[in-house]
Design an enzyme around this catalytic site. Structure first.
Site, PDB file in Angstrom:
ATOM      1  N   SER A 195      48.072 -39.079  18.914  1.00  0.00           N
ATOM      2  CA  SER A 195      48.275 -38.204  17.887  1.00  0.00           C
ATOM      3  C   SER A 195      48.103 -39.213  16.631  1.00  0.00           C
ATOM      4  O   SER A 195      48.251 -40.303  16.554  1.00  0.00           O
ATOM      5  CB  SER A 195      49.525 -37.600  17.836  1.00  0.00           C
ATOM      6  N   SER A 196      47.489 -38.492  15.530  1.00  0.00           N
ATOM      7  CA  SER A 196      47.244 -39.324  14.472  1.00  0.00           C
ATOM      8  C   SER A 196      48.642 -39.888  13.724  1.00  0.00           C
ATOM      9  O   SER A 196      48.501 -40.711  12.754  1.00  0.00           O
ATOM     10  CB  SER A 196      46.305 -38.362  13.354  1.00  0.00           C
ATOM     11  N   CYS A 197      49.769 -38.984  13.977  1.00  0.00           N
ATOM     12  CA  CYS A 197      50.877 -39.526  13.476  1.00  0.00           C
ATOM     13  C   CYS A 197      51.416 -40.919  13.875  1.00  0.00           C
ATOM     14  O   CYS A 197      52.419 -41.424  13.200  1.00  0.00           O
ATOM     15  CB  CYS A 197      52.050 -38.274  13.672  1.00  0.00           C
ATOM     16  N   HIS A 237      53.622 -26.188  14.547  1.00  0.00           N
ATOM     17  CA  HIS A 237      52.902 -26.934  13.398  1.00  0.00           C
ATOM     18  C   HIS A 237      52.575 -25.973  12.473  1.00  0.00           C
ATOM     19  O   HIS A 237      52.839 -24.745  12.453  1.00  0.00           O
ATOM     20  CB  HIS A 237      51.831 -27.580  14.068  1.00  0.00           C
TER      21      HIS A 237
END
Ligand code: GFB
Length: 316
Positions: free
Chosen positions: A112-114, A184
């Site tokens: 995930s980009s997080c 989200h």
């Protein structure tokens, strides 16, 4: 672009097939005539190592798309961090190790980009990983996902396993989690706007300042990228997947007002967290493999709202 691996006549296990990512991958694989293996959550607890090894040994998948994870928005990550790190570490350790034991030919792990440092320069390149402090609101989840990437790299180095990792930006699409607290931003705001419209309310509550920026990719486009990676990529480095464009949360909220037909006002809740300011990804590698997103945010939101309305009416 020549295939380095062909999915033809392979048994492809999509772990997490009922979720946002997994269901999009299943839709695409079945549309292209591939054989898809799935198992209901009730049938196999992926946190149970012996059960996973027994099941994988019995079903012998050739390919594994590891889309199963405990996921959630910023609110969920802050509410139940222990669940996020435990569940995700157990799921990935069991499935990645099980894939090695059962001689799976290709495994794709979803990050995930997080997982990138909170101050990483946008657009974020894959080599920014572990170059700085993580965003505190989802650090447990990010550490679990980073562990999954490192595990795929280690099994590639030690055992020669063709295990690869994809790092998608924020995603949305059918079978997302629309819970107002744990979902989200897109499904949560869409459900709130829809409910406010039906109830005749005049205010749509938006968490935070509205200033953070997010990059949103429709799940069907991610699924296409994952198939490109399965057939055209074999490497230790994770590969970013995103649209290359981001939008402020305030502008997104306006788009969601428009697509749902909610006509009231936006109320920005300063008591709710913003999270990281931005996390737009550099997508040069995935684009060099011939992939590009096909669904604009406006079209994706309209598609999702149609899906939500049809499903919502059925539920209520
Ligand atoms: O989608 P979201 O929870 O994920 O929040 P993150 C994105 C932005 O939308 C934040 C704002 O700035 C939120 O404050 N926002 C506004 C809302 N209204 C809402 C609302 O009603 N619900 C939610 N959820 N947000 C996640 C990570 O961070 O990114 C996950 O926590 C995962 O682990 C995911 O990695 C991709 O982008 O902030």
């Amino acid at each position: 672009m020549p295939n380095i691996y062909s999915l033809k006549n392979k048994t492809i296990w999509v772990a997490g097939h009922e979720g946002l990512v997994g269901s999009a991958v299943v839709r695409l694989l079945e549309a292209q005539g591939y054989e898809v293996l799935t198992v209901a959550r009730a049938g196999l607890d992926l946190r149970d190592q012996s059960a996973v090894q027994r099941w994988m040994g019995a079903h012998k998948p050739d390919v594994v798309v590891l889309a199963a994870a405990k996921v959630g928005g910023i609110g969920a990550n802050m509410a139940v961090p222990a669940e996020f790190i435990y569940d995700n570490l157990m799921i990935e350790a069991n499935v990645i190790h099980g894939a090695y034991v059962c001689e799976v030919e290709k495994l794709l792990f979803l990050g995930s980009s997080c997982i990138y440092p909170k101050d990483a320069q946008s657009p974020i390149k894959e080599d920014a990983l572990m170059s700085g402090a993580l965003e505190p609101s989802n650090a447990p989840y990010a550490v679990a996902k980073i562990a999954g990437i490192e595990m795929c790299k280690a099994y590639r180095a030690q055992y020669g396993c063709d295990f690869i990792s994809a790092m998608p930006c924020n995603l949305y699409g059918p079978n997302d989690n629309f819970d107002l607290e744990s979902g989200h931003v897109i499904p949560a705001l869409m459900a709130k706007a829809h409910g406010a419209k039906l109830a005749g309310d005049n205010v749509l509550s938006v968490w935070g300042s509205g200033r953070p920026r997010r990059e949103f990719l429709y799940s069907n486009d991610l699924a296409a990228a994952l198939l490109v990676l399965l057939e055209h990529y074999s490497g230790a480095a994770p590969v970013n997947v995103g649209t290359g464009e981001d939008i402020s949360i305030a502008a997104l909220a306006k788009e969601i007002k428009h697509v749902t037909g909610f006509e009231g006002t936006l109320e920005f809740r300063a008591d709710k967290p913003d999270g990281v300011f931005e996390k737009r990804l550099d997508t040069g590698i995935i684009r060099s493999l011939g992939w590009a997103p096909q669904t604009s945010l406006q079209d994706g939101l309209a598609l999702l709202y149609q899906w939500y309305q049809a499903r919502h009416i059925k539920i209520s």
